[in-house]
Write an enzyme that holds these catalytic residues in place. Structure first.
Site, PDB file in Angstrom:
ATOM      1  N   ASP A  85       0.828  -1.209   0.000  1.00 45.38           N
ATOM      2  CA  ASP A  85       0.000   0.000   0.000  1.00 45.38           C
ATOM      3  C   ASP A  85       0.861   1.256   0.000  1.00 45.38           C
ATOM      4  O   ASP A  85       0.366   2.370   0.118  1.00 45.38           O
ATOM      5  CB  ASP A  85      -0.944   0.009   1.208  1.00 45.38           C
ATOM      6  CG  ASP A  85      -0.211  -0.065   2.542  1.00 45.38           C
ATOM      7  OD1 ASP A  85       0.967  -0.452   2.559  1.00 45.38           O
ATOM      8  OD2 ASP A  85      -0.831   0.248   3.570  1.00 45.38           O
ATOM      9  N   TRP A 122      -4.327  -2.559  11.112  1.00 41.61           N
ATOM     10  CA  TRP A 122      -3.041  -1.901  11.239  1.00 41.61           C
ATOM     11  C   TRP A 122      -3.202  -0.891  12.381  1.00 41.61           C
ATOM     12  O   TRP A 122      -3.924   0.094  12.235  1.00 41.61           O
ATOM     13  CB  TRP A 122      -2.703  -1.119   9.986  1.00 41.61           C
ATOM     14  CG  TRP A 122      -2.106  -1.747   8.769  1.00 41.61           C
ATOM     15  CD1 TRP A 122      -0.930  -1.388   8.193  1.00 41.61           C
ATOM     16  CD2 TRP A 122      -2.659  -2.764   7.910  1.00 41.61           C
ATOM     17  NE1 TRP A 122      -0.709  -2.119   7.047  1.00 41.61           N
ATOM     18  CE2 TRP A 122      -1.757  -2.978   6.858  1.00 41.61           C
ATOM     19  CE3 TRP A 122      -3.829  -3.542   7.952  1.00 41.61           C
ATOM     20  CZ2 TRP A 122      -1.989  -3.910   5.849  1.00 41.61           C
ATOM     21  CZ3 TRP A 122      -4.065  -4.464   6.955  1.00 41.61           C
ATOM     22  CH2 TRP A 122      -3.156  -4.652   5.922  1.00 41.61           C
ATOM     23  N   TYR A 174      -1.450   1.839  14.294  1.00 44.97           N
ATOM     24  CA  TYR A 174      -0.249   2.673  14.239  1.00 44.97           C
ATOM     25  C   TYR A 174      -0.434   3.930  15.076  1.00 44.97           C
ATOM     26  O   TYR A 174      -1.135   4.859  14.670  1.00 44.97           O
ATOM     27  CB  TYR A 174       0.038   3.081  12.799  1.00 44.97           C
ATOM     28  CG  TYR A 174       0.667   2.011  11.937  1.00 44.97           C
ATOM     29  CD1 TYR A 174       0.996   0.769  12.458  1.00 44.97           C
ATOM     30  CD2 TYR A 174       0.943   2.254  10.598  1.00 44.97           C
ATOM     31  CE1 TYR A 174       1.571  -0.206  11.667  1.00 44.97           C
ATOM     32  CE2 TYR A 174       1.527   1.294   9.802  1.00 44.97           C
ATOM     33  CZ  TYR A 174       1.845   0.064  10.335  1.00 44.97           C
ATOM     34  OH  TYR A 174       2.421  -0.901   9.550  1.00 44.97           O
ATOM     35  N   ARG A 206      -0.064   7.447  16.172  1.00 49.65           N
ATOM     36  CA  ARG A 206       0.466   8.710  15.658  1.00 49.65           C
ATOM     37  C   ARG A 206      -0.616   9.765  15.783  1.00 49.65           C
ATOM     38  O   ARG A 206      -1.798   9.448  15.863  1.00 49.65           O
ATOM     39  CB  ARG A 206       0.945   8.596  14.208  1.00 49.65           C
ATOM     40  CG  ARG A 206      -0.114   8.276  13.179  1.00 49.65           C
ATOM     41  CD  ARG A 206       0.471   8.111  11.794  1.00 49.65           C
ATOM     42  NE  ARG A 206       1.456   7.043  11.736  1.00 49.65           N
ATOM     43  CZ  ARG A 206       1.896   6.494  10.598  1.00 49.65           C
ATOM     44  NH1 ARG A 206       1.472   6.945   9.450  1.00 49.65           N
ATOM     45  NH2 ARG A 206       2.781   5.517  10.635  1.00 49.65           N
ATOM     46  N   LYS A 225      -1.715  -5.882  13.265  1.00 51.66           N
ATOM     47  CA  LYS A 225      -0.409  -5.472  12.743  1.00 51.66           C
ATOM     48  C   LYS A 225       0.044  -4.243  13.505  1.00 51.66           C
ATOM     49  O   LYS A 225      -0.643  -3.227  13.533  1.00 51.66           O
ATOM     50  CB  LYS A 225      -0.496  -5.152  11.253  1.00 51.66           C
ATOM     51  CG  LYS A 225       0.809  -4.621  10.669  1.00 51.66           C
ATOM     52  CD  LYS A 225       0.611  -4.077   9.256  1.00 51.66           C
ATOM     53  CE  LYS A 225       1.918  -3.471   8.732  1.00 51.66           C
ATOM     54  NZ  LYS A 225       1.745  -2.802   7.422  1.00 51.66           N
ATOM     55  N   ILE A 226       1.215  -4.344  14.139  1.00 52.53           N
ATOM     56  CA  ILE A 226       1.802  -3.185  14.810  1.00 52.53           C
ATOM     57  C   ILE A 226       3.276  -3.094  14.424  1.00 52.53           C
ATOM     58  O   ILE A 226       3.829  -4.008  13.797  1.00 52.53           O
ATOM     59  CB  ILE A 226       1.662  -3.246  16.343  1.00 52.53           C
ATOM     60  CG1 ILE A 226       2.413  -4.452  16.922  1.00 52.53           C
ATOM     61  CG2 ILE A 226       0.204  -3.264  16.760  1.00 52.53           C
ATOM     62  CD1 ILE A 226       2.484  -4.458  18.440  1.00 52.53           C
ATOM     63  N   GLY A 285       6.905  -5.332   3.467  1.00 53.25           N
ATOM     64  CA  GLY A 285       6.690  -4.787   2.146  1.00 53.25           C
ATOM     65  C   GLY A 285       7.954  -4.243   1.517  1.00 53.25           C
ATOM     66  O   GLY A 285       8.588  -4.890   0.686  1.00 53.25           O
ATOM     67  N   ARG A 286       8.350  -3.021   1.912  1.00 53.37           N
ATOM     68  CA  ARG A 286       9.500  -2.374   1.272  1.00 53.37           C
ATOM     69  C   ARG A 286      10.775  -3.188   1.395  1.00 53.37           C
ATOM     70  O   ARG A 286      11.633  -3.147   0.511  1.00 53.37           O
ATOM     71  CB  ARG A 286       9.701  -0.974   1.858  1.00 53.37           C
ATOM     72  CG  ARG A 286       8.695   0.045   1.356  1.00 53.37           C
ATOM     73  CD  ARG A 286       8.749   1.344   2.133  1.00 53.37           C
ATOM     74  NE  ARG A 286       8.192   1.197   3.473  1.00 53.37           N
ATOM     75  CZ  ARG A 286       8.162   2.181   4.369  1.00 53.37           C
ATOM     76  NH1 ARG A 286       8.677   3.365   4.071  1.00 53.37           N
ATOM     77  NH2 ARG A 286       7.614   1.994   5.563  1.00 53.37           N
TER      78      ARG A 286
END
Length: 309
Positions: A46, A172, A174, A176, A207-208, A283-284
């Site tokens: 994504d 997910w 996250y 922030r 997912k963290i 991913g990356r």
């Protein structure tokens, strides 16, 4: 496909869930080279939405093609592939039934003004997930954002619809937003809180991000110190986050983050394994490498999760 004892034990933790949801969780847990072990590696793509195409795919131009990611996930033997609607639609027919997919149903982008509250737009639906044969929807929440409560309400409704239609939910989580600085976003007390929130919202898979040993909230810090909660190593911090997600009763995978050296990726995986996490969503650190390098790295990660490396 017969579910292994390890997978059956995981599914037994999802009391009250309909058979359709458990079937999709079983499908993901039993797919690929880690199938049946209770461990998972998921490919998330994504980043084109979140960071833009050049930042995401220029290091490996083959990755501009949506089919590349399907092939990478399938050939590497991963458990699932997650992406926004357009990316999945672009290969849904060609690769139908070959790998479980997770439809990312909300997204943000880096063109938004910095002074806006951290939030994501809903960009797909549960019916889209059904239409393309996805096993789950994926939804990001931002604990710590002034828009966080709105996001909680959105996933509550989407999860209810997905559950009724036999689709699993991946959250997910996250931290922030306006109430957190950069250190706070990855602090262990905040990470554990994010895991707990996702579990309480009904996530089937959480997912963290991996956390640091920093303690952000003064009131939480007092408890960590008085109770002697061990956060000294990455494995200990993983263990505490898993404990915070119903004492390990929810599948938890950890983000791979931005691209880094292979040894750092392997060290992260060993900490996740040793701390009782279920695996990586990476991913990356996979698609920004050449296909050959990515296949080698993913194979080594599977060996780590099997306890062979």
């Amino acid at each position: 496909m017969k579910a292994t004892r390890a997978v059956q034990q995981i599914l037994a933790n999802y009391e009250g869930e309909p058979p359709g949801v458990k079937a999709q969780l079983c499908r993901m847990l039993m797919t690929g080279k880690l199938g049946g072990t209770g461990k998972m590696i998921i490919l998330p793509v994504d980043q084109g939405f979140e960071h833009g195409p050049a930042r995401s795919f220029a290091p490996n131009p083959e990755a501009y093609d949506p089919h590349y990611h399907y092939k990478l996930a399938i050939d590497a033997g991963l458990n699932a592939y997650a992406a926004p609607l357009g990316m999945l639609e672009a290969g849904a027919d060609t690769f139908a039934g070959q790998i479980p997919t997770i439809l990312k149903v909300n997204s943000a982008n880096s063109l938004m003004p910095d002074d806006q509250s951290k939030n994501q737009a809903i960009t797909a639906s549960v019916d889209d997930a059904l239409r393309i044969g996805a096993s789950a929807i994926g939804f990001t929440i931002y604990p710590g954002s002034s828009s966080g409560l709105e996001m909680f309400e959105e996933i509550k409704e989407m999860r209810r619809e997905a559950q009724a239609k036999g689709v699993a939910t991946v959250i997910w989580s996250y931290p922030r937003g306006e109430s957190l600085d950069k250190d706070g976003e990855t602090a262990i007390d905040i990470a554990a809180y994010a895991a707990q929130i996702a579990a309480l919202l009904g996530a089937h898979v959480i997912k963290i991000k991996l956390s640091t040993d920093y303690l952000s909230l003064p009131e939480a810090k007092k408890v960590y110190e008085s109770e002697g909660i061990d956060v000294s190593s990455q494995a200990a911090r993983v263990r505490h986050c898993v404990q915070s997600a119903f004492n390990g009763r929810r599948i938890m995978v950890f983000s791979g983050g931005s691209k880094k050296g292979s040894d750092a990726v392997y060290d992260d995986a060993r900490a996740i394994r040793d701390g009782g996490g279920n695996g990586s969503i990476i991913g990356r650190n996979s698609f920004q490498r050449s296909r050959a390098d990515a296949m080698e790295m993913l194979g080594k990660l599977m060996d780590i999760y099997r306890g062979k490396a």
